[in-house]
Scaffold this active site. Structure first.
Site, short mmCIF file in Angstrom:
data_model
loop_
_atom_site.label_atom_id
_atom_site.label_comp_id
_atom_site.label_asym_id
_atom_site.label_seq_id
_atom_site.Cartn_x
_atom_site.Cartn_y
_atom_site.Cartn_z
N GLU A 1 14.10 2.68 -1.05
CA GLU A 1 12.63 2.74 -1.07
C GLU A 1 12.19 3.66 0.05
O GLU A 1 12.62 3.49 1.18
CB GLU A 1 12.01 1.37 -0.79
CG GLU A 1 12.69 0.18 -1.41
CD GLU A 1 12.45 -1.09 -0.60
OE1 GLU A 1 11.31 -1.30 -0.15
OE2 GLU A 1 13.40 -1.85 -0.40
N ASP B 1 1.77 1.73 -0.65
CA ASP B 1 2.15 0.64 0.24
C ASP B 1 1.79 1.04 1.68
O ASP B 1 2.19 2.11 2.15
CB ASP B 1 3.66 0.39 0.12
CG ASP B 1 4.05 -0.95 0.73
OD1 ASP B 1 3.17 -1.80 0.91
OD2 ASP B 1 5.25 -1.15 1.01
#
Lengths: 497, 65
Positions: free
Chosen positions: A10, A88
């Site tokens: 990620e 995010d």
């Protein structure tokens, strides 16, 4: 026996908007992702006028991506390659699909860069005149703010976590000598004399073990969220790595770590009577990162002193013996294992004799060579903003601006494979089932998550297909089934869901 | 090139000879390497952000994970 190391990465990307009076990174990240999804299908243009970042992504289901099951107020998409692309912490983040070996992992991580580059291009068409967005695959803004690049490794839950912590910390601390992405300057207190360091992230770690990821970051993160059968598995969530652009460095970061974790599962360190526990691991992270000469010894808990390179040489020796003993099954077999070991040795040997010989292989060396060459040519001090600008621009995802793209780096991946991986899922994990279903029946999928797909066929209640085994749902498992089914209703009937 | 000297080190006395082998045979001579670096630096001069100071100053991120 160690289990297969299913992998995922990620990456939170840095983002800036130029020409805006009050730049809003959350809105910009949302625009980026929406623009990308809209660009996948030119027949339907995404109308930003009617949308707000607060809404979920249902609107572009038909373009081959869906909102995830967990409702958030930020933009979120699941792509047909099985990846997740979302906002995010005020950054665009790309999570690769689950991969079953290091080659797949670095391919999908690179495909993520391509997705971001295409997003930047697409977003240009939607931003107000005079505004420009750019995106960076790095981990720090040079002002004390860091954002992560996380690795995930599937582990056998039966292995005591204390054993994982004991043996993985020395690897995490010392692997920086080849995984570091390089950084001009220092952001930690007391680092005024550091001109250049190996790692982007080393300045931000304060604990050995813990749950945090944004404050008081720990070397070993204890987040226990396996996204699969929690009775059998653990997902080791690794937060201290740098985002690599170099394919060789990325290959080694993931490859050596998967191998070390397999060795830990098989208790190989104890069986070989080895223990590299460091006396002060948190301090050692910075010691290693700040030591461009690679010459400083680290103090071990047993009183011995070893350089990071020496610790790595011993890990390599252990890994080679482990491979002879185990056949490298946990990292994808003999061929993959041998390639990890071969490249590991090549890089350690280069670091021993002449680190600059690795300028086409490792990010920190490539960056160091550029920055110090530029500094000499223009007779600059180490605090000159041009050197900091070069550091940032090394990571720009736009090929026309990227300094990484100009560094003559060795490529391991073919450009065609990277393009394919932007839309096609890996064939060897459950991501295959997720990706194929999204390609064929996006209109019938209400939600997608790592461990389930939820179908909405109209009249009936939502139907959930659990995917609790990361290595089930591969092409070998489901290709025939998918070929047989003409509709999602048929698929669900066959699955008995 | 001072830095090059600084970070270049003696090979350690490892037991296996293949681990201390010289820089790979394919590696180029010093002059060639220097010419390559010069070309790269020329290119960097062309693509580096026009106002480096402003660019670095404006590159501020919200912290992440």
């Amino acid at each position: 026996m160690a289990i297969v190391k299913v992998l995922g990465m990620e990456t939170e990307y840095g983002i800036i908007v130029r020409g805006a009076a009050e730049p809003n990174p959350i809105a910009a990240s949302s625009a980026l992702i929406n623009a990308y999804v809209a660009s996948l299908d030119q027949r339907v243009e995404w109308d930003f006028g009617d949308e707000s970042p607060g809404r979920d992504a249902r609107g572009f289901v038909r373009e081959g991506s869906v909102a995830p099951e967990v409702e958030t107020h930020l933009v979120n998409a699941v792509l047909t390659n099985g990846a997740r692309y979302y906002v995010d912490h005020a950054h665009p983040e790309f999570s690769t699909p689950e991969c079953s070996n290091v080659w797949e992992a670095i391919l999908y991580d690179k495909a993520g860069e391509a997705v971001l580059a295409r997003s930047v291009e697409a977003a240009g068409r939607y931003l107000p005149a005079g505004q420009q967005v750019s995106v960076y695959k790095n981990n720090s803004d040079g002002k004390g703010n860091s954002y992560g690049s996380h690795e995930n490794y599937l582990m056998d839950r039966a292995v005591p976590f204390s054993r994982v912590v004991q043996h993985v910390i020395p690897h995490f601390v010392t692997r920086q000598i080849f995984t570091g992405a390089g950084k001009v300057g220092c952001e930690a207190a007391g680092g005024e004399r550091v001109d250049f360091q190996l790692s982007q992230r080393a300045d931000f770690f304060e604990e050995e073990v813990g749950l945090e990821t944004t404050l008081k970051r720990p070397i070993v993160n204890t987040r226990d969220e396996p996204h699969c059968d929690a009775q059998k598995y653990r997902r080791l969530h690794v937060i201290l790595g740098d985002a690599n652009l170099s394919e060789v460095a990325n290959f080694l970061k993931v490859g050596t770590t998967a191998l070390v974790l397999a060795m830990i599962e098989d208790d190989w360190f104890a069986r070989q009577g080895r223990d590299y526990t460091l006396a002060t691991p948190v301090k050692a992270i910075r010691q290693v990162s700040y030591d461009v000469s690679l010459g400083q010894p680290l103090l071990l808990a047993n009183g011995k002193r070893m350089r990071a390179l020496e610790v790595q040489w011993e890990h390599l020796d252990l890994a080679r013996k482990y491979g002879e003993d185990s056949g490298f099954g946990a990292v994808g077999g003999v061929e993959v294992g041998n390639e990890i070991v071969r490249r590991w040795e090549e890089v350690l040997a280069g670091l021993e004799t002449d680190p600059l010989s690795l300028a086409s292989k490792l990010d920190w060396v490539a960056k160091y060579r550029m920055v110090s060459g530029y500094r000499e040519r223009h007779r600059l001090g180490w605090r000159d903003p041009r050197l900091f600008a070069m550091d940032l621009q090394y990571h720009d995802v736009r090929p026309e601006r990227s300094l990484f793209a100009r560094a003559g780096m060795e490529r391991l991946l073919s450009p065609e494979d990277v393009v394919r991986a932007m839309t096609e899922p890996p064939v060897t994990t459950r991501a295959y089932f997720r990706g194929r279903c999204l390609q064929r029946w996006p209109w019938a999928i209400a939600a997608a998550n790592w461990d389930s797909l939820v179908f909405d066929l109209g009249n009936d209640p939502l139907r959930r297909v659990p995917m609790m085994e990361p290595l089930r749902g591969t092409a070998a498992h489901v290709d025939e089934l998918l070929a047989r089914c003409r509709t999602p209703a048929e698929l669900l009937e066959q699955l008995g869901s | 090139m001072a830095e090059r000297e600084q970070i270049k080190k003696q090979a350690p006395s490892r037991s296996e000879p293949e681990q201390v082998e010289e820089v790979p045979a394919g590696s180029k001579r010093g002059e060639e390497l220097k010419a390559e670096l010069d070309d790269l630096l020329d290119e960097i001069d062309e693509v580096l952000e026009d106002n480096a100071e402003e660019f670095v100053k404006s590159y501020v991120q919200k912290g992440g994970q």
